[in-house]
Design a protein around this motif. Structure first.
Motif, PDB file in Angstrom:
ATOM      1  N   ILE A   1     -13.678  -2.308  -5.100  1.00 19.47           N
ATOM      2  CA  ILE A   1     -13.978  -3.667  -4.643  1.00 19.47           C
ATOM      3  C   ILE A   1     -13.460  -4.673  -5.665  1.00 19.47           C
ATOM      4  O   ILE A   1     -13.829  -4.624  -6.832  1.00 19.47           O
ATOM      5  CB  ILE A   1     -15.496  -3.866  -4.449  1.00 19.47           C
TER       6      ILE A   1
ATOM      7  N   GLU B   1     -13.519  -5.891   4.587  1.00 19.24           N
ATOM      8  CA  GLU B   1     -14.569  -5.326   5.443  1.00 19.24           C
ATOM      9  C   GLU B   1     -15.851  -6.119   5.276  1.00 19.24           C
ATOM     10  O   GLU B   1     -16.033  -6.806   4.277  1.00 19.24           O
ATOM     11  CB  GLU B   1     -14.810  -3.849   5.078  1.00 19.24           C
TER      12      GLU B   1
ATOM     13  N   ARG C   1     -20.218  -6.084   5.389  1.00 14.77           N
ATOM     14  CA  ARG C   1     -21.398  -5.247   5.226  1.00 14.77           C
ATOM     15  C   ARG C   1     -22.604  -6.159   5.419  1.00 14.77           C
ATOM     16  O   ARG C   1     -22.876  -7.037   4.600  1.00 14.77           O
ATOM     17  CB  ARG C   1     -21.406  -4.644   3.827  1.00 14.77           C
TER      18      ARG C   1
ATOM     19  N   GLN D   1     -17.670   3.077   2.990  1.00 14.81           N
ATOM     20  CA  GLN D   1     -17.346   1.998   2.050  1.00 14.81           C
ATOM     21  C   GLN D   1     -17.588   2.433   0.613  1.00 14.81           C
ATOM     22  O   GLN D   1     -16.954   1.945  -0.309  1.00 14.81           O
ATOM     23  CB  GLN D   1     -18.199   0.761   2.365  1.00 14.81           C
TER      24      GLN D   1
ATOM     25  N   PRO E   1     -13.810   2.081  -0.974  1.00 21.09           N
ATOM     26  CA  PRO E   1     -14.220   0.682  -0.890  1.00 21.09           C
ATOM     27  C   PRO E   1     -13.073  -0.234  -0.470  1.00 21.09           C
ATOM     28  O   PRO E   1     -11.915   0.042  -0.833  1.00 21.09           O
ATOM     29  CB  PRO E   1     -14.679   0.355  -2.318  1.00 21.09           C
TER      30      PRO E   1
ATOM     31  N   LEU F   1     -15.135  -7.354   0.050  1.00 18.60           N
ATOM     32  CA  LEU F   1     -16.321  -7.015   0.829  1.00 18.60           C
ATOM     33  C   LEU F   1     -17.070  -8.303   1.149  1.00 18.60           C
ATOM     34  O   LEU F   1     -17.438  -9.064   0.248  1.00 18.60           O
ATOM     35  CB  LEU F   1     -17.216  -6.051   0.048  1.00 18.60           C
TER      36      LEU F   1
ATOM     37  N   THR G   1     -20.287 -10.165   2.698  1.00 16.73           N
ATOM     38  CA  THR G   1     -21.663  -9.726   2.852  1.00 16.73           C
ATOM     39  C   THR G   1     -22.657 -10.882   2.726  1.00 16.73           C
ATOM     40  O   THR G   1     -22.276 -12.041   2.595  1.00 16.73           O
ATOM     41  CB  THR G   1     -21.933  -8.593   1.840  1.00 16.73           C
TER      42      THR G   1
END
Lengths: 225, 822
Positions: B66, B99, B101, B113, B117, B121, B123
């Motif tokens: 990440i 992505e 989450r 993930q 990863p 990310l 989130t």
């Protein structure tokens, strides 16, 4: 108690006390249902640490009620201890308080589903049910035949009424001519509305005695929502 | 500064150039400095946040763990941001994997993930806590370079922000090289945000300002109908609002509460002669239904949406060209934020129409309009130091593995929000997490944290980590019940109710007020309450035209101190009344004639008899919550003084108390001094005594108890078992207050209440402000200014069908009395 109410079963008078206990003057007996001692500590193993003061609070309330009514007999209607481990978990000071209470009056522990075998070293005798004159005392209400009368606990009754657009709900005594169910005495005990299914078929034309802040108030079934 | 060539090509292919603020953010990031970007919506703010990461990932290559953690307050927003980011990545052909989450992400995807990863990310704040609670987090985050915090201004004022600030200290410990990029709308105090962004003791993050947008064009509806004296429905203005909707392409109609949204939506539908596609959007509606509305907006299939703050944040849904604000906006920043939803392009001015729902709100709207014109901000200061949140974070830390208390204390204090935390407080929090923090040491054996031989503390059982994951987070909803459309059938002559489609959710307290057969407005329909079953509320469609609507609970947001001051100034200055509608001007002029208009620094207290009672009305303009607390405390004092108070009602602007005895006389005879009555010392014992008994306090306690993990949340589908296991928090509160009044959670609840529901801080400031500035006006009868709040009295005590005529009659009599020019 300024103006005390009276609930009569088979000719015996009972006085609903503001604490949630019930006093029988003819027998000098104080009845207490669903104390649930050590409910607070019962969830500790799962990591839920509720304040462990419910036992002390309940016992102090009980002591005050005894002080006021001066009973010769003290009768617990079952579920006095929340579970089988309660005796082991109870704090030493609370245990001493409990023993001091049971030392003052002749004490009877009626068994309940939470405490089928209550501790034997806290004073008093243990039985499944008993008679107080013509009235049977037991934990779980049963079907009654004509002429029978019963006082029980187990259901933790509460009632609600509507007044001036507000809904007011409190725990209560509920009774008709044959049957009386007592409110739960314990500090952490929840309550179940008397209009819920669990009460179906138990009462004819009943009254409730709602436990307010400063007084007990009676309402006929028609007003109970 | 250096942006790779393919980025520059991408910009120029679109006829754009990177904006100055985007390059400055890039510059700071490339110097490995945290930075705060404050920019109005539509200024390319999100891209500014992502550009440094995109450039760096392109350079270093994808798949190195990440690189960037992007945190946004809304789940839906996270998903949209990911989608919006896909476009430039695809167009530039960047090797960047993005992505999301969120709470909805399936377990399998989370596991993947962890193994593979993404580069970026996307989130939510809660997920950051969950991420660092994972024992694998250290590995997952070790190469991380950037944390982007979007809508930072919205997050920092709540416990979510406090929790996030703690989770970020953990992120910092695991990824020491990561920088933070904060993205924010305009705020009153940027320096607080700059300090919030960096560890305690470091230089505040540099501030980059985006290009200001075109000045919004705001109008106040000058209704041809009479502006009501009181109330909040704004029904009088529906025809004009409908007219505006007809003229615009796409209108957002903001209201302050859910019940108001229901009312306005229903009224608009009744006026909808052209069958325009108008929709409803608020937090209690079913999620699926909300998503449908958002999608329809995006596709331009709607002409108007009536909404609450649910549509205040986030990306654009469709081409909004008008914002109508029904009711007063309560704060200048809130208004600017909402207005920003229209014409999301910087060069075009936003169009907004304010619709005051009563006469005081006309003043407030006017004040908000002037404040917006000078772009004045009145956002709240970031929230700090919450003990319940700290307790939750300690458990979070324990879930990740054994820890040393000394190290965790240093780490927690590195958050700006906890810079003033003492070691003693911290140790109390640790003790609370371990054993509940009770003087009666009942739980040593069942401690959640066990000291190890090496001096660390370890979680006692893996089951506790599971419980943490289910119960974490700081948002505690009111207990909600599902509302299902019921079909009423007759079987063997008996009425049988069968549940059907889910319409949404409603607060449990509201349902507890209903009796079978009563009607209420929900999801834009009038429903008849049919009862409850094990799944929740059953309700059928009703033809009733006058439902018993949820009583107006007032907005969640009280009038901001800044706007209140502007309103007071406006009231004090008759020259400024020229901008007001004629009826409102006449109302204020008459007040000057019949009573008095206070100066800006004075507080007017009017006392007068009416019918067989005596009234006191004061006008502090400090919001309903503070007034309610004031009402509670003054009633106690008047009671002690023998005035026999009978009741009180608080509004956003004023407070009225009515009583048996003559207060004017008591003041004239020197038996009571208003200065003494309003003395600041009421904030001492009187406040303590009242708060301890208050139902509001119990609600606050419940929230703190859930956040701090004392009791578990109800899990959907497990309601029955949960109800058997949990103990009512009111009972816990009472017992704890008697036996351990200094317990950590009671103090946490007290702090929350003083800030929130009881607004004690604001009341205290007000009492200091009016010291020696009370203007008393004894009158023979009601004053024009007091009419709105007196009307609220009847509104609160009378409800139900058939009372409207009675109410209207009573109201007219009152107004005639006040306006009589004798």
């Amino acid at each position: 108690m300024s103006r005390s109410h009276r609930i009569t079963l088979s000719g015996v008078d009972f006085v609903p006390h503001l604490s949630g206990a019930l006093f029988a003057p003819d027998f000098e007996a104080l009845l207490v249902a669903d104390l649930h001692l050590e409910k607070g500590t019962s969830l500790a193993r799962r990591g839920v640490h509720l304040p462990p003061y419910d036992t002390r609070e309940s016992l102090l309330q009980l002591q005050a009620a005894i002080e006021e009514t001066q009973p010769r007999r003290l009768i617990f209607l079952g579920d006095s201890f929340h579970d089988g481990g309660a005796r082991e978990r109870i704090d030493a000071a609370d245990l001493a308080l409990l023993r001091a209470i049971t030392a003052v009056a002749e004490t009877v522990w009626i068994t309940g589903n939470h405490d089928p075998s209550p501790p034997q070293d806290v004073g008093g005798i243990i039985i499944e049910e008993m008679a107080l004159g013509p009235v049977t005392l037991r934990h779980h209400p049963r079907m009654l035949r004509d002429g029978e009368a019963e006082i029980s606990g187990h259901l933790h009754p509460a009632a609600a009424i509507h007044a001036r657009g507000h809904r007011i709900r409190c725990r209560c005594f509920i009774a008709d001519a044959q049957r009386l169910i007592m409110p739960a005495f314990g500090s952490y005990t929840g309550a179940l509305n008397v209009r819920s299914e669990a009460f179906d078929g138990l009462f004819g034309d009943f009254n409730v005695w709602m436990i307010g802040e400063k007084a007990v108030h009676r309402f006929p079934a028609a007003q109970v929502r | 500064m250096s942006l790779p060539q393919r980025f520059l090509d991408w910009f120029s292919a679109r006829g754009w150039a990177p904006r100055a603020h985007q390059l400055r953010v890039l510059d700071h990031a490339q110097h490995r400095e945290s930075v705060l970007l404050i920019s109005p919506t539509g200024g390319g703010k999100t891209l500014a946040g992502f550009l440094p990461s995109l450039a760096e990932i392109t350079e270093r290559g994808s798949g190195e763990g990440i690189h960037t953690l992007y945190v946004s307050p809304l789940k839906a927003l996270a998903v949209d941001i990911a989608r919006n980011l896909e476009a430039p990545i695809a167009e530039m052909g960047l090797p960047v994997i993005v992505e999301t989450r969120t709470g909805d992400t399936p377990h399998s995807k989370r596991v993947r993930q962890r193994q593979k990863p993404p580069d970026i990310l996307i989130t939510t704040p809660e997920q950051v806590s969950l991420l660092v609670a994972d024992p694998h987090a250290a590995h997952l985050l070790k190469g991380m370079r950037t944390v982007i915090l979007d809508e930072l201004h919205a997050m920092v004022t709540s416990k979510r922000g406090v929790l996030l600030s703690l989770a970020l200290t953990r992120v910092q410990a695991l990824a020491p090289n990561a920088i933070r990029i904060g993205l924010s709308a305009t705020v009153a105090d940027p320096d607080a945000l700059r300090a919030w962004l960096v560890p305690t003791g470091e230089k505040p993050a540099p501030l980059v300002l985006g290009q200001p947008g075109a000045r919004p064009e705001i109008r106040i509806l000058s209704s041809v109908e009479r502006v009501p004296w009181s109330g909040h429905s704004s029904i009088y203005a529906i025809p004009e609002i409908y007219d505006e909707i007809r003229k615009a392409r796409m209108t957002l109609v903001f209201v302050n509460t859910r019940s108001q949204a229901e009312l306005v939506f229903q009224a608009l539908w009744e006026a909808n002669d052209d069958n325009l596609p108008i929709a409803l959007h608020h937090g209690s509606l079913d999620v699926g239904q909300r998503r449908k509305v958002e999608a329809a907006m995006g596709e331009g299939r709607l002409r108007a949406v009536v909404c609450t703050s649910t549509l205040e944040l986030g990306i654009d849904w469709g081409d909004v060209d008008l914002v109508v604000h029904v009711g007063a906006p309560k704060g200048s920043s809130r208004l600017l934020q909402r207005i920003g939803r229209s014409n999301h392009k910087l060069d075009l001015p936003s169009q907004a129409l304010l619709v005051p729902s009563n006469r005081f709100e006309v003043l407030e709207c006017q004040a908000a309009l002037q404040a917006a014109e000078v772009n004045a901000q009145d956002t709240e200061y970031p929230m700090v130091l919450k003990m319940d949140v700290l307790a939750q974070h300690i458990l979070c830390r324990a879930c990740a593995g054994p820890f040393r208390a000394d190290e965790l204390f240093a780490e927690v204090s590195s958050a700006w929000t906890y810079r003033k935390l003492t070691r003693e407080e911290f140790d109390k929090a640790i003790d609370y997490v371990a054993t509940g923090g009770y003087a009666l040491r009942a739980y040593e054996r069942y401690a959640k944290l066990k000291p190890q031989g090496d001096g660390t503390l370890r979680l006692a059982h893996p089951r506790l980590a599971m419980a943490y994951r289910l119960n974490m987070g700081t948002i505690v909803e009111d207990e909600m019940l599902k509302v299902r459309l019921a079909h009423v059938k007759r079987r063997l002559g008996k009425r049988v109710v069968v549940g059907g489609r889910v319409l949404g959710e409603v607060e449990e307290w509201f349902v507890s007020q209903l009796t079978v057969g009563q009607t209420f407005v929900f999801a834009g329909e009038v429903l008849r309450f049919e009862g409850l079953d094990e799944f929740g509320v059953l309700a059928s469609r009703s033809n009733d035209r006058e439902p018993m609507v949820p009583s107006y609970q007032g907005g969640k947001f009280p009038l901001s101190t800044y706007l209140a001051e502007r309103v007071r100034q406006m009231l004090a200055d008759p020259l400024s009344w020229n901008g007001l509608p004629p009826q409102v001007r006449a109302w204020l002029s008459l007040q000057r004639f019949r009573s008095v208009v206070p100066k800006a620094d004075e507080m007017l207290v009017e006392t007068f008899p009416r019918a067989d009672k005596h009234y006191m009305v004061c006008y502090p303009f400090e919001g309903r919550l503070a007034h309610q607390t004031l009402g509670m405390l003054l009633t106690r004092r008047l009671e002690r003084a023998g005035l026999q108070p009978l009741g009180f009602v608080a509004s956003e602007y004023a407070l009225v108390i009515w009583m048996v005895r003559d207060l004017s006389l008591a003041v004239a005879s020197g038996r009571i001094s208003l200065g003494r009555l309003f003395d600041e010392d009421m904030m001492g014992d009187d406040l303590e005594a009242w708060m301890a008994e208050s139902a509001l306090m119990k609600r606050t306690f419940r929230n703190a108890a859930i956040i701090a993990g004392l009791i578990e949340r109800r899990q959907p589908g497990k309601e029955k078992t949960a109800r058997q296991m949990t103990v009512n928090t009111d009972l816990i509160y009472d017992v704890l207050r008697t036996h351990q009044p200094d317990h950590l959670l009671l103090r946490a609840a007290w702090d929350d209440a003083a800030d929130g529901l009881i607004d004690a801080h604001r009341l205290g400031a007000m009492l200091r402000r009016i010291k020696g500035q009370i203007l008393h006006k004894p009158l023979d009868t009601v004053s024009p200014l007091s009419v709105p709040i007196l009307l609220d009295i009847s509104r609160e005590s009378v409800y139900g069908e058939g009372h409207d005529a009675l109410l209207a009659e009573a109201a007219n009599a009152l107004i005639d009395e006040a306006m009589r020019l004798v």
